[in-house]
Design a protein around this motif. Structure first.
Motif, mmCIF file in Angstrom:
data_model
loop_
_atom_site.group_PDB
_atom_site.id
_atom_site.type_symbol
_atom_site.label_atom_id
_atom_site.label_comp_id
_atom_site.label_asym_id
_atom_site.label_seq_id
_atom_site.Cartn_x
_atom_site.Cartn_y
_atom_site.Cartn_z
ATOM 1 N N LEU A 1 0.853 -1.182 0.000
ATOM 2 C CA LEU A 1 0.000 0.000 0.000
ATOM 3 C C LEU A 1 0.894 1.238 0.000
ATOM 4 N N ILE A 2 0.858 1.996 -1.088
ATOM 5 C CA ILE A 2 1.806 3.092 -1.280
ATOM 6 C C ILE A 2 1.060 4.419 -1.251
ATOM 7 N N CYS A 3 1.522 5.329 -0.417
ATOM 8 C CA CYS A 3 0.813 6.591 -0.209
ATOM 9 C C CYS A 3 1.799 7.666 0.228
ATOM 10 N N LYS A 4 1.287 8.823 0.580
ATOM 11 C CA LYS A 4 2.124 9.878 1.140
ATOM 12 C C LYS A 4 2.653 9.421 2.504
ATOM 13 N N PRO A 5 3.834 9.897 2.919
ATOM 14 C CA PRO A 5 4.410 9.425 4.178
ATOM 15 C C PRO A 5 3.483 9.578 5.383
ATOM 16 N N TYR A 6 2.772 10.703 5.460
ATOM 17 C CA TYR A 6 1.946 10.933 6.639
ATOM 18 C C TYR A 6 0.575 10.274 6.547
ATOM 19 N N GLU A 7 0.325 9.515 5.506
ATOM 20 C CA GLU A 7 -0.953 8.811 5.409
ATOM 21 C C GLU A 7 -0.798 7.299 5.539
ATOM 22 N N GLU A 8 0.407 6.832 5.861
ATOM 23 C CA GLU A 8 0.601 5.389 5.981
ATOM 24 C C GLU A 8 -0.350 4.788 7.020
ATOM 25 N N ARG A 9 -0.349 5.324 8.223
ATOM 26 C CA ARG A 9 -1.137 4.722 9.295
ATOM 27 C C ARG A 9 -2.636 4.817 8.997
ATOM 28 N N ARG A 10 -3.064 5.938 8.480
ATOM 29 C CA ARG A 10 -4.474 6.091 8.136
ATOM 30 C C ARG A 10 -4.883 5.103 7.043
ATOM 31 N N ALA A 11 -4.061 4.987 6.004
ATOM 32 C CA ALA A 11 -4.373 4.057 4.922
ATOM 33 C C ALA A 11 -4.372 2.617 5.414
ATOM 34 N N TYR A 12 -3.401 2.283 6.235
ATOM 35 C CA TYR A 12 -3.304 0.922 6.786
ATOM 36 C C TYR A 12 -4.540 0.580 7.613
ATOM 37 N N ALA A 13 -4.946 1.499 8.480
ATOM 38 C CA ALA A 13 -6.104 1.244 9.344
ATOM 39 C C ALA A 13 -7.381 1.086 8.528
ATOM 40 N N THR A 14 -7.503 1.854 7.461
ATOM 41 C CA THR A 14 -8.670 1.747 6.588
ATOM 42 C C THR A 14 -8.660 0.429 5.828
ATOM 43 N N ALA A 15 -7.506 0.083 5.269
ATOM 44 C CA ALA A 15 -7.397 -1.152 4.494
ATOM 45 C C ALA A 15 -7.665 -2.387 5.357
ATOM 46 N N ARG A 16 -7.134 -2.390 6.568
ATOM 47 C CA ARG A 16 -7.366 -3.523 7.473
ATOM 48 C C ARG A 16 -8.841 -3.685 7.794
ATOM 49 N N LYS A 17 -9.562 -2.587 7.880
ATOM 50 C CA LYS A 17 -10.992 -2.634 8.174
ATOM 51 C C LYS A 17 -11.780 -3.174 6.985
ATOM 52 N N LEU A 18 -11.444 -2.746 5.786
ATOM 53 C CA LEU A 18 -12.258 -3.033 4.610
ATOM 54 C C LEU A 18 -11.863 -4.308 3.871
#
Length: 217
Positions: free
Chosen positions: A123-140
């Motif tokens: 999952l590749i994103c902006k540096p400050y969105e890693e945790r947010r993206a990870y938490a969303t992906a794990r949920k969905l």
């Protein structure tokens, strides 16, 4: 003028919002659309390092990108990656997503349409969105393994690359707010937020770094 305290608080959020994962080979990569073409650069680099055979770039446009990326974030990412040597047939484009949840859901549907077996996602994103993206992906999409990656940059260098210090801090504050309120809305998994991070967020919010906040109910 941004104060020394504000920069220290921004650094605190920056450090927390990165997951610290080591990239490793995965079934596919999903590059999350945004104003930052560095995501496409990082994706291309990881492709050339053999980390994935297939890329999905996901993203429509937003108020931040509609002028600089008029053909859509995912399409501009695709063009950038091809310029950097990624074969066109290694890229799928998901052009509709307007938030992180849609990035994940629509990318999953596109991969299923192409009958792509997925056991792990880079999952590749902006540096400050890693945790947010990870938490969303794990949920969905909980039955695959998620590995986060982003540009390896210090905060001052990232600010220089974007050219708008206040925008970057506003984005950090917005990402942190979502990490704290979205779990109870069912949008992402719960993650523990240290008190020092909460305090840094509150100081920045109270000092006007609020343009990327969402209304709280």
């Amino acid at each position: 003028m941004i104060s020394t305290q504000a920069w220290a608080d921004a650094q605190r959020l920056w450090d927390f919002q990165q997951m610290g994962h080591a990239p490793r080979p995965c079934s596919v990569a999903i590059g999350l659309g945004s104003h930052d073409l560095g995501v496409a650069d990082t994706t291309a680099d990881l492709y050339h390092r053999g980390m994935m055979p297939l890329i999905v770039f996901s993203g429509a446009t937003s108020r931040t990108t509609r002028h600089r990326m008029p053909r859509g974030e995912a399409e501009h990412y695709r063009e950038r990656a091809i310029d950097l040597g990624v074969p066109a047939d290694a890229i799928l484009v998901e052009p509709r997503a307007r938030n992180t949840g849609e990035n994940i859901r629509y990318s999953r549907a596109l991969l299923e349409k192409h009958q792509t077996f997925v056991s792990s996602v880079l999952l590749i994103c902006k540096p400050y969105e890693e945790r947010r993206a990870y938490a969303t992906a794990r949920k969905l999409w909980s039955d695959v393994e998620w590995v986060c990656a982003s540009s390896s940059m210090a905060l001052p260098d990232y600010v220089d690359s974007i050219g708008d210090p206040r925008l970057v801090i506003d984005m950090l504050v917005g990402a942190q707010q979502r990490l704290m309120i979205y779990p109870r809305l069912g949008f992402m998994i719960e993650q523990e937020v240290p008190d020092v991070v909460k305090s840094a967020y509150e100081r920045l919010r109270d000092n006007g770094f609020t343009s990327r906040l969402v209304p709280e109910t």
